[in-house]
Design a protein around this motif. Sequence first.
Motif, PDB file in Angstrom:
ATOM      1  N   TYR A 128       0.743  -1.036  -0.266  1.00 29.65           N
ATOM      2  CA  TYR A 128       0.021  -0.110  -0.097  1.00 29.65           C
ATOM      3  C   TYR A 128       0.853   1.390  -0.105  1.00 29.65           C
ATOM      4  O   TYR A 128       0.618   2.162  -0.746  1.00 29.65           O
ATOM      5  CB  TYR A 128      -0.950   0.189   1.266  1.00 29.65           C
ATOM      6  CG  TYR A 128      -1.845  -0.996   1.380  1.00 29.65           C
ATOM      7  CD1 TYR A 128      -2.559  -1.727  -0.169  1.00 29.65           C
ATOM      8  CD2 TYR A 128      -2.533  -1.395   2.299  1.00 29.65           C
ATOM      9  CE1 TYR A 128      -3.362  -2.894   0.413  1.00 29.65           C
ATOM     10  CE2 TYR A 128      -3.633  -2.300   2.522  1.00 29.65           C
ATOM     11  CZ  TYR A 128      -4.061  -2.987   1.310  1.00 29.65           C
ATOM     12  OH  TYR A 128      -5.083  -4.074   1.548  1.00 29.65           O
ATOM     13  N   GLU A 165       3.907   1.474  -0.895  1.00 29.25           N
ATOM     14  CA  GLU A 165       4.617   1.623  -2.350  1.00 29.25           C
ATOM     15  C   GLU A 165       3.512   2.179  -3.507  1.00 29.25           C
ATOM     16  O   GLU A 165       3.951   3.125  -4.157  1.00 29.25           O
ATOM     17  CB  GLU A 165       5.127   0.278  -2.907  1.00 29.25           C
ATOM     18  CG  GLU A 165       6.442   0.085  -2.234  1.00 29.25           C
ATOM     19  CD  GLU A 165       7.009  -1.262  -2.397  1.00 29.25           C
ATOM     20  OE1 GLU A 165       6.595  -1.906  -3.366  1.00 29.25           O
ATOM     21  OE2 GLU A 165       7.992  -1.776  -1.979  1.00 29.25           O
ATOM     22  N   ARG A 166       2.596   1.714  -3.351  1.00 26.45           N
ATOM     23  CA  ARG A 166       1.282   2.051  -4.253  1.00 26.45           C
ATOM     24  C   ARG A 166       0.884   3.400  -3.985  1.00 26.45           C
ATOM     25  O   ARG A 166       0.881   4.348  -5.011  1.00 26.45           O
ATOM     26  CB  ARG A 166       0.168   1.246  -4.108  1.00 26.45           C
ATOM     27  CG  ARG A 166      -1.201   1.607  -5.003  1.00 26.45           C
ATOM     28  CD  ARG A 166      -0.993   0.838  -6.255  1.00 26.45           C
ATOM     29  NE  ARG A 166      -2.261   1.154  -7.089  1.00 26.45           N
ATOM     30  CZ  ARG A 166      -2.015   1.913  -8.389  1.00 26.45           C
ATOM     31  NH1 ARG A 166      -0.799   2.250  -8.623  1.00 26.45           N
ATOM     32  NH2 ARG A 166      -3.288   2.049  -9.039  1.00 26.45           N
ATOM     33  N   GLU A 169       2.838   5.863  -2.918  1.00 25.09           N
ATOM     34  CA  GLU A 169       3.902   6.646  -3.256  1.00 25.09           C
ATOM     35  C   GLU A 169       4.161   6.758  -4.994  1.00 25.09           C
ATOM     36  O   GLU A 169       4.452   7.836  -5.337  1.00 25.09           O
ATOM     37  CB  GLU A 169       5.380   6.213  -2.827  1.00 25.09           C
ATOM     38  CG  GLU A 169       5.560   6.427  -1.275  1.00 25.09           C
ATOM     39  CD  GLU A 169       7.055   6.136  -0.889  1.00 25.09           C
ATOM     40  OE1 GLU A 169       7.584   5.051  -0.676  1.00 25.09           O
ATOM     41  OE2 GLU A 169       7.734   7.240  -0.437  1.00 25.09           O
ATOM     42  N   LEU A 170       3.777   5.769  -5.559  1.00 24.69           N
ATOM     43  CA  LEU A 170       3.615   5.762  -6.874  1.00 24.69           C
ATOM     44  C   LEU A 170       2.583   6.658  -7.676  1.00 24.69           C
ATOM     45  O   LEU A 170       2.895   7.310  -8.499  1.00 24.69           O
ATOM     46  CB  LEU A 170       3.467   4.297  -7.557  1.00 24.69           C
ATOM     47  CG  LEU A 170       3.485   4.216  -9.134  1.00 24.69           C
ATOM     48  CD1 LEU A 170       4.649   4.522  -9.665  1.00 24.69           C
ATOM     49  CD2 LEU A 170       3.236   2.823  -9.450  1.00 24.69           C
ATOM     50  N   ASN A 225       3.971  10.004  -7.383  1.00 26.16           N
ATOM     51  CA  ASN A 225       4.729  10.371  -8.314  1.00 26.16           C
ATOM     52  C   ASN A 225       4.043  10.688  -9.587  1.00 26.16           C
ATOM     53  O   ASN A 225       4.345  11.413 -10.374  1.00 26.16           O
ATOM     54  CB  ASN A 225       5.808   9.428  -8.354  1.00 26.16           C
ATOM     55  CG  ASN A 225       6.647   9.558  -7.287  1.00 26.16           C
ATOM     56  OD1 ASN A 225       6.575  10.052  -6.549  1.00 26.16           O
ATOM     57  ND2 ASN A 225       7.340   8.420  -6.914  1.00 26.16           N
ATOM     58  N   GLN A 226       2.728  10.087  -9.797  1.00 28.13           N
ATOM     59  CA  GLN A 226       2.116  10.163 -11.077  1.00 28.13           C
ATOM     60  C   GLN A 226       1.196  11.537 -10.692  1.00 28.13           C
ATOM     61  O   GLN A 226       0.309  11.472 -11.923  1.00 28.13           O
ATOM     62  CB  GLN A 226       1.109   8.661 -11.314  1.00 28.13           C
ATOM     63  CG  GLN A 226       2.173   7.476 -11.329  1.00 28.13           C
ATOM     64  CD  GLN A 226       1.223   6.271 -11.943  1.00 28.13           C
ATOM     65  OE1 GLN A 226       0.181   6.357 -11.171  1.00 28.13           O
ATOM     66  NE2 GLN A 226       1.846   5.427 -12.347  1.00 28.13           N
ATOM     67  N   ARG A 248      -1.266  11.725  -8.815  1.00 28.47           N
ATOM     68  CA  ARG A 248      -2.629  11.426  -8.145  1.00 28.47           C
ATOM     69  C   ARG A 248      -2.938  11.244  -6.772  1.00 28.47           C
ATOM     70  O   ARG A 248      -3.093  10.127  -6.216  1.00 28.47           O
ATOM     71  CB  ARG A 248      -3.049  10.096  -9.011  1.00 28.47           C
ATOM     72  CG  ARG A 248      -3.096  10.025 -10.598  1.00 28.47           C
ATOM     73  CD  ARG A 248      -2.601   8.725 -11.128  1.00 28.47           C
ATOM     74  NE  ARG A 248      -3.669   7.608 -10.893  1.00 28.47           N
ATOM     75  CZ  ARG A 248      -3.408   6.518 -11.178  1.00 28.47           C
ATOM     76  NH1 ARG A 248      -2.364   6.124 -11.540  1.00 28.47           N
ATOM     77  NH2 ARG A 248      -4.470   5.664 -11.313  1.00 28.47           N
ATOM     78  N   GLU A 259      -6.093   9.467  -5.130  1.00 29.84           N
ATOM     79  CA  GLU A 259      -5.873   8.165  -5.106  1.00 29.84           C
ATOM     80  C   GLU A 259      -4.988   7.586  -4.191  1.00 29.84           C
ATOM     81  O   GLU A 259      -5.176   6.640  -3.269  1.00 29.84           O
ATOM     82  CB  GLU A 259      -5.729   7.645  -6.399  1.00 29.84           C
ATOM     83  CG  GLU A 259      -6.860   7.647  -7.285  1.00 29.84           C
ATOM     84  CD  GLU A 259      -6.433   7.503  -8.806  1.00 29.84           C
ATOM     85  OE1 GLU A 259      -6.320   6.357  -9.114  1.00 29.84           O
ATOM     86  OE2 GLU A 259      -6.505   8.591  -9.571  1.00 29.84           O
ATOM     87  N   TRP A 267      -4.799   4.978  -0.374  1.00 29.70           N
ATOM     88  CA  TRP A 267      -4.020   3.778  -0.031  1.00 29.70           C
ATOM     89  C   TRP A 267      -3.190   4.183   1.239  1.00 29.70           C
ATOM     90  O   TRP A 267      -3.096   3.285   2.251  1.00 29.70           O
ATOM     91  CB  TRP A 267      -2.996   3.383  -1.168  1.00 29.70           C
ATOM     92  CG  TRP A 267      -3.734   2.922  -2.454  1.00 29.70           C
ATOM     93  CD1 TRP A 267      -4.161   3.792  -3.410  1.00 29.70           C
ATOM     94  CD2 TRP A 267      -3.947   1.775  -2.575  1.00 29.70           C
ATOM     95  NE1 TRP A 267      -4.893   2.829  -4.499  1.00 29.70           N
ATOM     96  CE2 TRP A 267      -4.725   1.608  -3.912  1.00 29.70           C
ATOM     97  CE3 TRP A 267      -3.668   0.306  -2.028  1.00 29.70           C
ATOM     98  CZ2 TRP A 267      -5.023   0.329  -4.578  1.00 29.70           C
ATOM     99  CZ3 TRP A 267      -4.108  -0.725  -2.719  1.00 29.70           C
ATOM    100  CH2 TRP A 267      -4.703  -0.988  -3.687  1.00 29.70           C
ATOM    101  N   ARG A 313       1.988  14.445   2.331  1.00 30.51           N
ATOM    102  CA  ARG A 313       2.206  14.977   0.992  1.00 30.51           C
ATOM    103  C   ARG A 313       0.955  14.837   0.108  1.00 30.51           C
ATOM    104  O   ARG A 313       0.777  15.702  -0.652  1.00 30.51           O
ATOM    105  CB  ARG A 313       3.595  13.889   0.275  1.00 30.51           C
ATOM    106  CG  ARG A 313       4.746  14.457   0.831  1.00 30.51           C
ATOM    107  CD  ARG A 313       5.772  13.459   0.282  1.00 30.51           C
ATOM    108  NE  ARG A 313       5.753  13.479  -1.253  1.00 30.51           N
ATOM    109  CZ  ARG A 313       6.239  12.026  -1.591  1.00 30.51           C
ATOM    110  NH1 ARG A 313       6.611  11.246  -1.176  1.00 30.51           N
ATOM    111  NH2 ARG A 313       6.095  12.219  -3.067  1.00 30.51           N
ATOM    112  N   ASN A 331      -2.089  18.892 -15.774  1.00 30.46           N
ATOM    113  CA  ASN A 331      -3.116  19.349 -14.505  1.00 30.46           C
ATOM    114  C   ASN A 331      -2.180  20.318 -14.018  1.00 30.46           C
ATOM    115  O   ASN A 331      -2.497  20.806 -12.770  1.00 30.46           O
ATOM    116  CB  ASN A 331      -3.515  18.225 -13.792  1.00 30.46           C
ATOM    117  CG  ASN A 331      -4.440  17.346 -14.375  1.00 30.46           C
ATOM    118  OD1 ASN A 331      -5.509  17.955 -14.897  1.00 30.46           O
ATOM    119  ND2 ASN A 331      -4.204  16.025 -14.224  1.00 30.46           N
TER     120      ASN A 331
END
Lengths: 442, 416
Positions: free
Chosen positions: B7, B9-10, B12-13, B16-17, B19, B22, B26, B46, B206
Amino acid sequence: MPMANDTIKNLLEALQVSPDNIPLRLHLAELMLNDEMYSEAGEQFSDVLKRSYGNLKAQLGLASCYFNTGKYSAAIVIYEQLTGKLPLEDQIRFVKCLIKENSMQQAIEVYQKILGADPLYSDEEIDNYLRMPSSSLYGSDELTEDDFDEDGSYFMERPKWKFKDVGGMQRVKDEISIKIIQPLKSPDLYKAFGKKTGGGILLYGPPGCGKTFIAKATAGEIDAKFINIGLHDILDMWVGNSEKNLHEIFEMARRHTPSVLFFDEVDAMGASRSDLKQSAMRHVINQFLAELDGVESDNDGVLILAATNAPWSVDPAFRRPGRFDRIIFVEPPDEAAREDIFKTMLQGKPVDNIDTGKIAAAAKDYSGADINAVIDIAVEEKLRESMSKGTIQPITTKDLLKAIKQHRPTTLEWFSSARNYALYANESGLYDDILKYLKIKK
Amino acid sequence: MPEITGYLERAELLLNQGRPKEAETWIKKVVEAEPENDYALSVLARCFLNSKQFDKGIEVIRQAIALDPEIPHYYYLAAFGYYQKNERPSAIFFLNKAIELNPYYAEYFGLLAFIHIDQNDFKDALDKANEGLAIDAGNITCLNARSTALNKLRMTDDAINTMQDALAIDPDNEFTHATVGWNHLEKGRHKDAANHFREALRIDPNYQNAKTGLKEALKSKIPPYRWLLQYSFWLRNKGKQFRWIFLLGIFSGVQIINYFKEQRSDFANIGWFVVGLYAIFAAASWVINPLANIFLLAHKEGKYALTNSEKWNAISFTLCVLGGITVLLAGNFIGDKEWSGDFLIAGLVVLSLCIPMGHMRFPLQIKKNTFSQWIELSLIVLAIITLLITLFHIPASAAGIIYFILFVIYTWAKAF
C-alpha cells in the motif's frame, strides 16, 4: 497439571538447599516454560545466567520467555548475539520477533537462511507475512485446472456473461470483437487479408464504468478462462520474485488457452518509468513488456486486456505495436444503458411504479458504481422510514431523484483531469475519444 | 504486513504520478494499521499538500514530526504547507529547522529562495539560491529561484543563462518551463511565454500554474492588456508600501492638475490630456480583463483555458456593455427630453454594471460570500430597482443614489 506443579514445587525446595545447582535450575526453568509460566521461567533462566554467564540453554530459554510474553525486542537482542548457534525452532521465533518489530528486511534474510538449509520448510504464519500468496505457485511444477477454478484459491474463472449481458458500450464491444474475438473465430479470413492478429487492448475511462465487466464478458463470449491480475498478485517483497510471478501467470495462461489475461489498474504494473523511484519495479515493467512480446513463448490463444483510470500514467512502451496497441475509451453509460442498469439493480427490491427513464435522464454522467451508490442511499432512507412506520415502504421515483441530488457523479473529477490531458498532451490523438465525448473540437 | 508495504509503495507511486487523491486512500490504510509510522504519516501529508488541503497536510506532518523530530524532510514539508498558505514566517521557521538538521540539501535553500522572492527580497533570494547551488549545482528548484531572482533584479542575461542550464539538465521539467514562461511574460515576450507554458502543460496537463500562465500569455496578444500586465508586474515587484504611495500619488496628482485646469486657462489643454489619460488608464484597468476574456472565448486555444466563472464574466460583461449602449442610443433616438434623461440614467446603470459582472465569481452563491461579493450582489439588486424606478418615471430615486455610492465603494475596495 498437578504432576508438573508438584515437580516444580519439589525442585524449588531443592534449589533452596543448593542454589548453585545449574542443571537443576535449568530443568526447573524448562518445566516452567513448558507449563507456560513464562515470567517465573524467565526469572530462573536469568538466575542461571547470573551464576553461569553465557549459558546457551539459559539464553535460548530466556529469549523464548521474552517471545512468549511479547517482549520481542528483548528476544531479538539475545537471538542476534547467538546468530549461527540458533536451532531451527529458535530461528523461527527470531523471524517472528523481527516481523512483530517490523524489521522486514532482516526477517527475510533470516528466513531465507532457514529455507537455504531446508528448502521444503514452510511456516504458514511467516509465509503470510513475507511471501505473496501467488508465490506458493512455485510449490508445484504442474498446475492443474482444478487448482484454479474450483475453490477460488487462485484467480482463474470461467465467466458466464457474454456481450449481450452488457448494457450499451456498443463501440467498445465492436472494437474488442474485431480486434481479438473474430481473429479467434475466423483466423483464415484475417490471414487472407494479411491482417495481423494478436496484441492487447487497453481499456481506459472513469472508475466504475464497467471496464472489468466488459473484460469478463469478452472471456465469456469466447468461452475462455478469465484470469484477473491485480498488483498484489505480482508484487513480491523478495527481489526477482515479482518478475517470476508475472512470468508464471503468463505461463499459466499459455497452458490454459483460450484464456483472457486481464490486468486491472495496469498503471501500477506498467507505470511510466519516469515516475518510478525504485529500480526493482523497472525490472517488473521490462518483464511485462517481454511477456507481452512473447519473446520466449508464444502468446497464441492468450488474449490480453488491461484496464486503467489513468492511461497517461502508463509507460509509452506499452502502447507499441503488438502490445497494448488498441486503446479503447470506456465512457460512462449512456441514457439507455443507465436505464438498463437501474432496472437490473432495482430487481428484487420493493419498488413502486418507478419511472426508470426519468431517473436515467436525471443521472447524466453517473457511472454504474454511482448508480449503485444512488440506489444504496434510497434504500437506506426507505429502511429508516419502514422501521419507523412498521411496514415496508417501497422505493419511489421521487426517492431515487432525491438520492441522485445527494450523490455527485464520481466521473466528473476524472473528466476534469482527463480533459486537460486531452487538450494539452494529445500529440498522437490518443485521447481524441475524450474530446469527442466532451464535445470539444480542436 | 506485506500488504501494508504494498500500500505504501502504491501510494508513493500514485503521488509521483500526480494522483494524490487516489494515493490518499492507499496511505490511509497504512496509517490506520500503523498509526505511529511517521514515514506513512509524511506520505499522507504529501497527499494532502499535493491536493491543496494545506491545513490537513500541516496537521499530519506535525504529527510525524512529534513522532520523529530528527527527520529534516518533515520540517521541509511543513514549511511547504505554510508557504502555500502564504504564512511565510512559519514557513521560514520550519525551513530553518530543516536546514539546521541537514545543511547539505539544496532543495531547502530553493524553497527558502522562493519565499524571499514572494517577499520581494530578491537579493536575499539570489543569495539563498546560490547557497543551494553551491551544494548541488544541478538542483532545479534553486536554478528556477536563481533565474527568477535575477530577472527581478533586471540581470536578464544571467537569468537566461540560468534557465538554459536548468533546461539542459532536465528538459522535461514542467516547473522550469513555467518559470521560463513567467520570466518571458514579465518582459513582454508573450509568444515565447506561451510556448513554454504549452510545453509545461504537455508534460503535466494538470499544472495549474502553467494553465494560468498560458491564459495570461494569450491575453497578452492584446497590446493594452500586455502593457497593463507589465505595469502590474512592475508594481508587484515594488512592495506593498510603494504600491499605496504610488496609487495615492497618481490620484492626488490628477486632482491637483484638475484643480489647476479649472483655475488657469493655459493649463486647460495639458489638464484635459492628463485627466483623460488617467480616466483611460483607470477604465482600462477595470475592463481589460473581461475584455481579454471575451477575446479568449473566441480563441481556439484560449476558450478551453478559461474557467466557467471567467466565461460567465466575459458573457455578462458583453451583455451589460451591449445592453447599456442600446439603452443610451435608444434614449438618443427618442428625442423626448424627459424620456431621454431616464434612458440616459438607465443606460449608464446597465453599462456600469459591466464592472462588477466582469469580476464577480460565478455561479452566484448566497452562502460563503465575501464582503466584495455581497457588494456585487447588492449592486445587481439596486441596479434592477433603479432601472424599474427610472422606467416608471420616478425621478432621483434613493436606489440610484445608493447604487452610485456602493459602486464607488466597490471600485475602491477592489482596487486595494
